[in-house]
Structure formats: C-alpha cells, structure tokens
Design an enzyme around this catalytic site. Structure first.
Site, PDB file in Angstrom:
ATOM      1  N   CYS A   9     164.519 132.622  88.788  1.00 37.81           N
ATOM      2  CA  CYS A   9     165.323 133.568  89.575  1.00 37.81           C
ATOM      3  C   CYS A   9     164.552 134.880  89.759  1.00 37.81           C
ATOM      4  O   CYS A   9     164.579 135.474  90.844  1.00 37.81           O
ATOM      5  CB  CYS A   9     166.656 133.843  88.890  1.00 37.81           C
ATOM      6  SG  CYS A   9     167.875 132.541  89.101  1.00 37.81           S
ATOM      7  N   HIS A 102     163.535 122.649  89.635  1.00 40.81           N
ATOM      8  CA  HIS A 102     162.278 122.765  90.377  1.00 40.81           C
ATOM      9  C   HIS A 102     161.611 121.408  90.425  1.00 40.81           C
ATOM     10  O   HIS A 102     161.840 120.553  89.564  1.00 40.81           O
ATOM     11  CB  HIS A 102     161.336 123.787  89.730  1.00 40.81           C
ATOM     12  CG  HIS A 102     161.042 123.505  88.287  1.00 40.81           C
ATOM     13  ND1 HIS A 102     161.925 123.835  87.282  1.00 40.81           N
ATOM     14  CD2 HIS A 102     159.991 122.898  87.679  1.00 40.81           C
ATOM     15  CE1 HIS A 102     161.420 123.453  86.116  1.00 40.81           C
ATOM     16  NE2 HIS A 102     160.248 122.869  86.336  1.00 40.81           N
ATOM     17  N   HIS A 104     157.766 119.513  90.870  1.00 47.96           N
ATOM     18  CA  HIS A 104     156.316 119.674  90.797  1.00 47.96           C
ATOM     19  C   HIS A 104     155.684 118.828  91.899  1.00 47.96           C
ATOM     20  O   HIS A 104     155.900 117.607  91.949  1.00 47.96           O
ATOM     21  CB  HIS A 104     155.774 119.165  89.465  1.00 47.96           C
ATOM     22  CG  HIS A 104     156.317 119.866  88.245  1.00 47.96           C
ATOM     23  ND1 HIS A 104     155.581 120.774  87.519  1.00 47.96           N
ATOM     24  CD2 HIS A 104     157.526 119.782  87.631  1.00 47.96           C
ATOM     25  CE1 HIS A 104     156.311 121.205  86.493  1.00 47.96           C
ATOM     26  NE2 HIS A 104     157.491 120.620  86.538  1.00 47.96           N
TER      27      HIS A 104
HETATM   28  P1  AMP Z   1     158.989 122.101  83.533  1.00 48.01           P
HETATM   29  O1  AMP Z   1     158.294 121.832  82.221  1.00 48.01           O
HETATM   30  O2  AMP Z   1     159.206 120.888  84.377  1.00 48.01           O
HETATM   31  O3  AMP Z   1     160.257 122.894  83.307  1.00 48.01           O
HETATM   32  O4  AMP Z   1     157.991 122.990  84.387  1.00 48.01           O
HETATM   33  C1  AMP Z   1     157.883 124.365  84.253  1.00 48.01           C
HETATM   34  C2  AMP Z   1     156.566 124.759  84.887  1.00 48.01           C
HETATM   35  O5  AMP Z   1     156.602 126.146  85.129  1.00 48.01           O
HETATM   36  C3  AMP Z   1     155.341 124.480  84.021  1.00 48.01           C
HETATM   37  O6  AMP Z   1     154.450 123.611  84.727  1.00 48.01           O
HETATM   38  C4  AMP Z   1     154.731 125.862  83.802  1.00 48.01           C
HETATM   39  O7  AMP Z   1     153.314 125.850  83.794  1.00 48.01           O
HETATM   40  C5  AMP Z   1     155.296 126.632  84.988  1.00 48.01           C
HETATM   41  N1  AMP Z   1     155.397 128.069  84.805  1.00 48.01           N
HETATM   42  C6  AMP Z   1     155.873 128.728  83.710  1.00 48.01           C
HETATM   43  N2  AMP Z   1     155.851 130.044  83.929  1.00 48.01           N
HETATM   44  C7  AMP Z   1     155.364 130.234  85.184  1.00 48.01           C
HETATM   45  C8  AMP Z   1     155.091 131.390  85.988  1.00 48.01           C
HETATM   46  N3  AMP Z   1     155.339 132.626  85.557  1.00 48.01           N
HETATM   47  N4  AMP Z   1     154.569 131.193  87.231  1.00 48.01           N
HETATM   48  C9  AMP Z   1     154.316 129.942  87.673  1.00 48.01           C
HETATM   49  N5  AMP Z   1     154.564 128.824  86.970  1.00 48.01           N
HETATM   50  C10 AMP Z   1     155.066 128.969  85.746  1.00 48.01           C
HETATM   51 ZN    ZN Z   2     167.382 130.681  87.812  1.00 46.50          ZN
END
Ligand code: AMP
Ligand code: ZN
Length: 116
Positions: A9, A102, A104
């Site tokens: 967010c 989200h 990927h």
């Molecule tokens: P998940 O484990 O599916 O919840 O994916 C979360 C993803 O967010 C991971 O691949 C992290 O590397 C990524 N992530 C965490 N913090 C950030 C950030 N500040 N900017 C971009 N990606 C992030």
């Molecule tokens: Zn959120």
C-alpha cells in the site's frame, strides 16, 4: 495488518519508493527488490487485498486486468517467447511474505516443475 502499515500500500501510494514499470488506476507493477530471475516484476492491485483467500466476486474484473497486464509486460520485456511464469504465493505454506495480493512475473531463465 491495515493498509496503513502495508508495504505494498505504501508503494502504491508512493510513500515508499519502488522501480515502477507500469501504473494505472487499478494496478501498479514494480521491479522486485530481490529478483529471483533476470525478469522479476510484481503486479500489485492498488486496493489492499491481503491474499487470494480474501477475494470477492467483485474482484473478478481486477484479476482479468492482472492477467492481461502480465501478458502485455511479458511481451514488452521480450519474455513472451520462450515463455515465463506468473505466480501467486498464498499464505504461510504458499510462501507469501507480504500480505497484500500480488503476482510475480518471472522470466529470462528456465523454471523447474514442480516448484520448490
Ligand atoms: P511473496 O513472498 O510472494 O509475498 O513476495 C514478496 C516479494 O516482495 C518478494 O519477492 C520480495 O523480494 C519483494 N519485496 C519485498 N520488499 C520489496 C520492496 N520494497 N520493493 C520491491 N519488492 C519487494
Ligand atoms: Zn496493502
């Protein structure tokens, strides 16, 4: 977790910086900070939805927009061919670490099956 303490967010509202590759009224797409592949984009709805488990029928159009954006970004990033992977991690055992829905978009290397 309220939207006020939510990492994605904050990124969606520009309270926190990110490398934004696409944005519209509904979605923001950013580069993953810790890429797991040569192309690693996160497609994030701006609405705070904790996970797939929280989806409602009124989110159906949003999900379609996410899939369309994934395919369009894949084409722009030259991974449409030879192919790519679109992944949602849901919940603790699914590997979800950020509790804001989200997807990927991963490409640029081979991915094994079944996933780890
Ligand atoms: P998940 O484990 O599916 O919840 O994916 C979360 C993803 O967010 C991971 O691949 C992290 O590397 C990524 N992530 C965490 N913090 C950030 C950030 N500040 N900017 C971009 N990606 C992030
Ligand atoms: Zn959120």
């Amino acid at each position: 977790m309220t939207a006020a303490d939510c990492l994605f967010c904050k990124i969606a509202s520009k309270t926190l910086p990110a490398k934004v590759v696409y944005e519209d009224d509904l979605l923001i797409a950013i580069e993953d900070i810790n890429p797991a592949a040569p192309v690693h984009i996160l497609i994030i709805p701006k609405e705070h939805i904790s996970s797939l488990n929280e989806l409602q029928v009124n989110h159906v159009a949003l999900l379609g927009q996410i899939q369309l954006l994934a395919a369009r970004l894949a084409s722009q990033l030259n991974i449409a061919e030879p192919g790519y992977r679109l992944v949602n991690n849901c919940g603790e055992m699914g590997g979800q670490t950020v509790m804001h829905l989200h997807y990927h978009l991963l490409g640029g290397r081979n991915f094994g099956w079944p996933p780890g």
